[in-house]
Design a protein around this motif. Structure first.
Motif, short mmCIF file in Angstrom:
data_model
loop_
_atom_site.label_atom_id
_atom_site.label_comp_id
_atom_site.label_asym_id
_atom_site.label_seq_id
_atom_site.Cartn_x
_atom_site.Cartn_y
_atom_site.Cartn_z
N CYS A 49 119.95 40.34 -28.80
CA CYS A 49 118.81 41.16 -29.26
C CYS A 49 119.21 42.57 -29.68
N LYS A 50 120.49 42.80 -29.96
CA LYS A 50 120.94 44.16 -30.28
C LYS A 50 120.26 44.75 -31.52
N GLN A 53 117.25 46.38 -30.33
CA GLN A 53 117.56 47.60 -29.61
C GLN A 53 118.00 48.72 -30.54
N CYS A 77 124.55 47.09 -34.10
CA CYS A 77 123.99 45.78 -33.69
C CYS A 77 125.07 44.85 -33.16
N LYS A 137 126.69 49.86 -30.33
CA LYS A 137 125.30 49.97 -29.88
C LYS A 137 125.10 51.25 -29.08
N PHE A 141 122.81 54.56 -29.54
CA PHE A 141 121.90 55.09 -28.53
C PHE A 141 122.07 56.60 -28.38
N GLN A 163 115.39 54.10 -23.04
CA GLN A 163 115.16 52.74 -22.59
C GLN A 163 113.67 52.40 -22.55
N ILE A 166 112.95 51.51 -26.15
CA ILE A 166 113.48 50.18 -26.48
C ILE A 166 112.63 49.09 -25.84
N ARG A 167 112.21 49.32 -24.60
CA ARG A 167 111.37 48.34 -23.90
C ARG A 167 110.06 48.11 -24.65
N THR A 169 109.54 48.63 -27.82
CA THR A 169 109.87 47.97 -29.09
C THR A 169 110.01 46.46 -28.89
N MET A 170 110.72 46.07 -27.85
CA MET A 170 110.95 44.64 -27.60
C MET A 170 109.68 43.93 -27.16
N THR A 192 118.30 44.52 -19.31
CA THR A 192 118.09 43.34 -20.14
C THR A 192 116.92 42.57 -19.55
#
Length: 335
Positions: A49-50, A53, A77, A137, A141, A163, A166-167, A169-170, A192
């Motif tokens: 899933c990079k 991220q 990525c 990656k 960041f 983070q 990113i959380r 976003t995912m 993760t």
């Protein structure tokens, strides 16, 4: 639910071993086009899933501020080999943000590629964080943090602002609720999250098509996919399956591996995304599974379909070069 046997290993005329797993292909709306096994089971996508991220790097404007092109975005990525080109580019990314290797919090390790490992052992005493397969990656960041005026210290932590971004976003992409209950720590120390394989595939389908995404995210997603497809060497490296898959059909296939038998891929032109999980975590099976799944979506008997079919069978030879068996996709893929 017991997942089907997706890959078998033969010796002579007999099946010696086998791998079970799950596979799913969806379109941009999340409609299932093809599936086998339990695709609702929660799976840690790990490095697969990079690209998700990396979205804040592009959406925040950091990538443009530091003049990043396709190579830098592909490296952001990546799970790279730690080849000299990968290491130098990660260092360059950090330098543009006024930082260096000391800012990275991913740890260092020797290359998983035997050829690169030998080169490293001959040329240095020990690897640094820049040689970590995740250094691209992590450099992304750090650049994202610096550009936004966020202190990068502790950027791998669950509660760090990056983070949290990113959380969110995912969650938006996969439709899964992400929190401490389904959170683990990845090899490079960032959080993760275990998500259903179906949600992982749908997230990549959204990135490939832009369906359901706001314009900024749709543009950033396609930019990352295009960068990876344009520079597959920087996504993985010499002799790597991710790189080889994208070289089979330049500009048509995006592919990214993850640890423990996870692999994701997309065919942007067709609006198709694929996610696979090998139950026993073996990369050799995940690679064959994703190649076999991709082969379903290209014209039969075309050069691309033939190449993918070839990648879905690995001939095994002993030390004398004698063909002793194969590792191959089973009939569940229906190719």
């Amino acid at each position: 639910m017991t997942n089907p046997v997706t890959v078998e290993v033969t010796r002579g005329s007999r099946v010696e071993s086998w791998h079970r797993g799950a596979v799913i292909a969806v379109d941009g709306d999340g409609k299932i086009i093809f599936s086998q096994g339990d695709v609702e089971a929660a799976t840690f996508p790990r490095s697969a899933c990079k690209a998700m991220q990396a979205l804040p790097l592009v959406e925040s404007g950091a990538a443009d501020a530091y003049g990043f092109g396709n190579k830098e975005l592909a490296l952001s990525c990546s799970s790279h080999n730690g080849e000299d080109e990968h290491v130098a580019l990660a260092a360059s990314m950090l330098s543009r943000a006024g930082r260096d290797v000391e800012t990275l919090e991913c740890g260092g390790h020797w290359s998983s590629s035997q050829k690169v490992l030998i080169h490293q052992a001959r040329t240095m005493d020990k690897p640094t964080a820049l040689h970590n397969n995740c250094s691209g990656k992590h450099s992304g960041f750090v650049c994202t943090c610096v550009h936004q005026g966020i202190d990068p210290k502790g950027y791998v932590g669950y509660d760090h602002p990056l983070q949290r971004e990113i959380r969110a976003t995912m969650e938006s992409l996969t439709g899964a609720v992400l929190g401490e209950d389904n959170c683990g720590t990845d090899g490079c120390s960032i959080p993760t999250y275990a998500v259903p394989l179906k949600g992982l595939a749908h997230g990549f389908a959204k990135m490939a098509t832009g369906n359901g995404l706001e314009p900024l995210r749709a543009k950033a997603s396609r930019r990352l996919f295009d960068a990876c497809m344009a520079e597959p060497f920087y996504v993985a490296g010499t002799g790597r399956f991710c790189t080889a898959l994208m070289q089979v059909a330049p500009g048509q296939i995006f592919a990214k591996t993850g640890a423990e038998g996870v692999f994701c891929a997309a065919i942007p032109e067709q609006g198709v995304s694929i996610a696979v999980k090998c139950d026993d975590g073996h990369a050799r099976a995940a690679e064959i599974m994703v190649a076999a799944a991709l082969g379903r979506f290209f014209e039969k008997d075309s050069a691309i379909q033939a190449a993918l079919e070839g990648m879905a069978t690995v001939r095994m030879h002993n030390w004398n070069g004698i063909h002793v068996g194969d590792v191959r996709a089973t009939a569940v893929f229906g190719n």
